[in-house]
Design an enzyme around this catalytic site. Sequence first.
Site, mmCIF file in Angstrom:
data_model
loop_
_atom_site.group_PDB
_atom_site.id
_atom_site.type_symbol
_atom_site.label_atom_id
_atom_site.label_comp_id
_atom_site.label_asym_id
_atom_site.label_seq_id
_atom_site.Cartn_x
_atom_site.Cartn_y
_atom_site.Cartn_z
ATOM 1 C CE LYS A 127 -2.051 2.827 3.118
ATOM 2 N NZ LYS A 127 -2.659 3.166 4.383
ATOM 3 C CG ASP A 146 -7.054 2.407 2.063
ATOM 4 O OD1 ASP A 146 -7.888 2.020 1.217
ATOM 5 O OD2 ASP A 146 -7.219 3.431 2.739
#
Length: 227
Positions: A127, A146
């Site tokens: 991420k 996310d």
Amino acid sequence: MVKEAEIIDIIKKVKKEVQKYENPIVTEIGEVTRNPFQVLVSCILSLRTRDETTAKASSRLFALASKPETMIRLSTKQIEKAIYPVGFYKTKARRIKGICKVLLEKYNGKVPDNFDELMKLKGVGRKTANIVMCYGFHKKGYIAVDTHVHRIPNRLGWVKTKKPEQTEEALKELLPRKYWKDFNDIFVTFGQNVCKPVGPKCNSCPVSKNCEYYRKVYLKKMRKKVK
Ligand code: SF4
């Protein structure tokens, strides 16, 4: 399987909806500073931390040091004090120092403009590496997934995935490339304000008609309540 035209229509509606809310803090820092190092550090600070807390902590830290060469001169205690109360602030302070050391020793004090090299930095996962590529370097070809970007496409019924990395792969199959870069920005804001993890605002959602969760979960709950 959901059609590309429907996905594009939903993205446009969600994008319009989120204009009334503030941008996620890490994107904002990327837009304002155009500085990959600050995007990287603020993204680390943001993990398991509310945007408001991340914003204040980032601002206190960058007032002390905004480059690896100045950050490395701060003690871990100074970094801890500046970033408190972000989640896991002690670990994050150590990680930031460690990353600065590697950046100075291996990358000439620069954040590498390369996904695989970013992933080698301790404390940087997919991420964060994707966020840095998207919002630090403003590169296309990356989708940062996310918790919001994982949850919402699952609720909409676009994907059936268990882990964020599976969602990243599935979204790359589904979305036209021009929508990849901004997808995190738009859907994080949507997830923070409308399609929240708990208590999504389905009754005022602009894409409820296209949402599997709305049909299969939300409406069922509502019907039970009125019985
Ligand atoms: Fe999220 Fe509800 Fe909107 Fe579906 S209808 S996208 S679950 S807020």
